[in-house]
Design an enzyme around this catalytic site. Structure first.
Site, PDB file in Angstrom:
ATOM      1  N   GLN A  69     -52.298 -45.670  49.828  1.00  0.00           N
ATOM      2  CA  GLN A  69     -53.355 -45.630  50.828  1.00  0.00           C
ATOM      3  C   GLN A  69     -54.065 -46.977  50.855  1.00  0.00           C
ATOM      4  OE1 GLN A  69     -57.264 -43.545  50.312  1.00  0.00           O
ATOM      5  NE2 GLN A  69     -56.497 -42.200  51.926  1.00  0.00           N
ATOM      6  N   ARG A  91     -55.205 -41.425  57.711  1.00  0.00           N
ATOM      7  CA  ARG A  91     -56.171 -40.395  57.330  1.00  0.00           C
ATOM      8  C   ARG A  91     -57.418 -40.559  58.187  1.00  0.00           C
ATOM      9  NH1 ARG A  91     -58.192 -38.087  51.495  1.00  0.00           N
ATOM     10  NH2 ARG A  91     -56.340 -36.806  51.863  1.00  0.00           N
ATOM     11  N   GLY A 140     -55.686 -32.285  45.788  1.00  0.00           N
ATOM     12  CA  GLY A 140     -56.444 -33.292  45.060  1.00  0.00           C
ATOM     13  C   GLY A 140     -56.873 -32.822  43.697  1.00  0.00           C
ATOM     14  N   LEU A 178     -59.928 -28.298  49.341  1.00  0.00           N
ATOM     15  CA  LEU A 178     -60.079 -27.053  48.586  1.00  0.00           C
ATOM     16  C   LEU A 178     -58.886 -26.116  48.761  1.00  0.00           C
ATOM     17  CD1 LEU A 178     -63.897 -26.299  48.985  1.00  0.00           C
ATOM     18  CD2 LEU A 178     -62.712 -27.434  47.099  1.00  0.00           C
ATOM     19  N   TYR A 237     -65.649 -44.873  55.676  1.00  0.00           N
ATOM     20  CA  TYR A 237     -65.290 -46.231  55.304  1.00  0.00           C
ATOM     21  C   TYR A 237     -65.082 -47.073  56.568  1.00  0.00           C
ATOM     22  CZ  TYR A 237     -65.053 -44.179  50.692  1.00  0.00           C
ATOM     23  OH  TYR A 237     -65.392 -43.524  49.524  1.00  0.00           O
ATOM     24  N   ALA A 286     -57.047 -45.048  46.944  1.00  0.00           N
ATOM     25  CA  ALA A 286     -57.310 -46.086  47.931  1.00  0.00           C
ATOM     26  C   ALA A 286     -57.174 -47.466  47.292  1.00  0.00           C
ATOM     27  CB  ALA A 286     -58.720 -45.916  48.503  1.00  0.00           C
ATOM     28  N   SER A 311     -52.958 -35.930  46.841  1.00  0.00           N
ATOM     29  CA  SER A 311     -53.902 -36.650  47.687  1.00  0.00           C
ATOM     30  C   SER A 311     -54.399 -37.913  46.985  1.00  0.00           C
ATOM     31  CB  SER A 311     -55.089 -35.738  47.996  1.00  0.00           C
ATOM     32  OG  SER A 311     -55.826 -36.205  49.089  1.00  0.00           O
TER      33      SER A 311
END
Length: 355
Positions: free
Chosen positions: A99, A230, A323, A301, A182, A57, A22
Site C-alpha cells: 500500500q 483504498r 485486519g 470488523l 490521508y 502503508a 489488510s
C-alpha cells in the site's frame, strides 16, 4: 456463487482464496526501512493461509509518513528489505501487495504506543506538513501548507517512483491509499478541500489529483499486475464525501485501469460518529460493486468465518480484508477453513494440529 476459499484471478495474478491481510501500520521502522519485524509479521500471515498479504502503508516521501517509525519506499535503498519480504510471502503461497501512502495533514505524529499526538522537529517530526488546503486536522495539529500545482506534480511523481521500486521488489499488487483522511482523501473531501483552482470545488476537480496519480501509476505497472485503490466510502459527517460520490469515483477509476476498490470509511475529521458494528462497511462494498461494476474488497470488523464466507457467497464483495483478527490469530485462515469444512489448507508441517 464463489465462496471464501475459491481462488480469484485478477489480470494474471491468482489468489489462492478470497482472504487478504489488510494493511496495518506497525510503527517499527527506522528511516523507513523494513526489518526482521516486518518479515516475520507478514510472512507468518502467508504461512497462516491468507491469499494476499499487504504491507502496512509505505510512505512515498519522508514527509508523507504518519509517524517517524513508518515504513517507507521513497528511496531505492528501501527495495532490498522489501524484496526479502516479498520472496518470503510468495514462497509460502500467498501474493504480496504493498500500500502506497501519503499522510498529508495527518503526518508527523507519535506512534500510538507513545500517545499518537503531533510531534515537532525536536521530537523526530518534521515541518512543513502538506494538504489540499491550509486547514489543520484538529486544533492540536499544526496548520499544513496547501500544495502548490508544482507540489501536486511532485507528489504524483513520488507515487510513480514508489511504484517502480515496488515492482522491482517483486510486488504483484499495488494499492494507492486514498482513504482515512490521508492526503489523497484530503483532496476528495469537501470537509478539507477548500481550493478554488482546478483541484478544488466540483467533484471532477476534487477527484482530479487521485485520478492523475492512478493514471501515472497504472502507466508503469505491467498489464499482468494489479492496481487497487483504498477509499473511504463516506466521511460519516455532512456535508462531506458520501457513498454516491464513491460510486461515481469508482466508475471513473475502473476506466483508468483500477482492478479493485478496497472499501473502508471515515478518518477525515475527528469526532465523526461511526457505527462500528461487525461488517458495518460491507454494504458500501456491495453498492460500489453493483453500481460501478468493479470488483471490491470488504473490510471492517470482519472476524467470523461464516460472516466472511457469507459476504463472498452473497456477492457483496469479491474479497474480504482481515485486519485486527489476523493480529490476534495469524492462522485465522486455517481456523476458517476448518470451521467452514473446506479441508486442510495448513502447511504440511502444521496439519496434525488442524486434524
Amino acid at each position: 456463487m464463489p465462496h471464501l476459499f475459491e481462488p480469484l484471478t485478477i489480470r494474471n495474478v491468482t489468489l489462492r482464496n478470497r482472504i487478504a491481510v489488510s494493511p496495518m501500520c506497525q510503527y517499527s521502522s527506522t528511516d523507513g526501512y523494513a526489518n526482521d519485524w516486518h518479515l516475520i509479521h507478514l510472512a507468518s500471515r502467508a504461512v497462516g493461509g491468507a491469499g494476499l498479504v499487504f504491507t502496512e502503508a509505505a510512505a512515498v516521501e519522508p514527509r508523507g509518513r504518519i509517524s517517524p517509525q513508518d515504513l517507507g519506499i521513497w528511496s531505492d535503498l528501501h527495495i532490498e528489505g522489501l524484496e526479502r519480504i516479498v520472496q518470503s510471502i510468495h514462497s509460502f503461497g500467498a501474493i504480496a501487495g504493498i500500500q502506497l501512502a501519503h499522510a498529508g495533514r495527518k503526518a508527523s505524529t507519535a506512534k500510538p504506543s507513545e500517545g499518537g499526538k503531533p510531534v515537532d522537529v525536536l521530537q523526530g517530526g518534521w515541518r512543513p506538513i502538506v494538504s489540499s488546503s491550509a486547514t489543520p486536522f484538529s486544533p492540536e495539529y499544526p496548520t499544513p501548507e496547501a500544495l502548490t500545482l508544482e507540489g501536486i506534480q511532485q507528489v504524483t511523481d513520488s507515487f510513480v517512483q514508489a511504484t517502480r521500486r515496488s515492482l522491482e521488489a517483486g510486488f504483484k499488487v499495488i494499492e494507492i491509499h486514498a482513504a482515512h483522511g490521508y492526503l489523497l482523501h484530503q483532496f476528495l473531501s469537501p470537509l478539507v478541500n477548500q481550493r478554488s483552482d482546478e483541484y478544488g470545488g466540483s467533484f471532477d476537480n476534487r477527484t482530479r489529483f487521485l485520478r492523475e496519480v492512478v493514471q501515472a501509476v497504472r502507466a508503469v505497472i505491467p498489464d499482468r499486475y494489479c492496481l487497487w485503490v483504498r477509499i473511504s466510502a463516506t466521511d460519516w459527517v455532512e456535508p462531506g464525501w458520501e457513498i454516491e460520490q464513491s460510486i461515481a469515483l469508482s466508475d471513473k477509476l475502473k476506466f483508468l485501469g483500477v482492478d479493485v476498490i478496497d472499501v473502508s470509511s471515515g478518518g477525515t475529521v475527528p469526532g465523526a460518529r461511526i457505527p462500528a458494528t461487525p461488517g458495518y462497511q460491507v454494504g458500501f462494498a456491495d453498492l460500489i460493486r453493483r453500481e460501478a461494476q468493479i470488483q471490491t474488497g470488504a473490510v471492517g470488523l470482519i472476524t467470523d468465518p461464516q460472516q466472511a464466507d457469507d459476504i463472498i457467497r452473497s456477492g457483496q464483495a469479491d474479497l474480504v480484508l482481515i485486519g485486527r483478527e489476523f493480529l490476534r490469530n495469524p492462522y485465522w485462515a486455517h481456523s476458517a477453513a476448518k470451521a467452514l469444512g473446506q479441508g486442510a489448507i495448513a502447511p504440511v508441517q502444521y496439519r496434525r494440529a488442524w486434524a
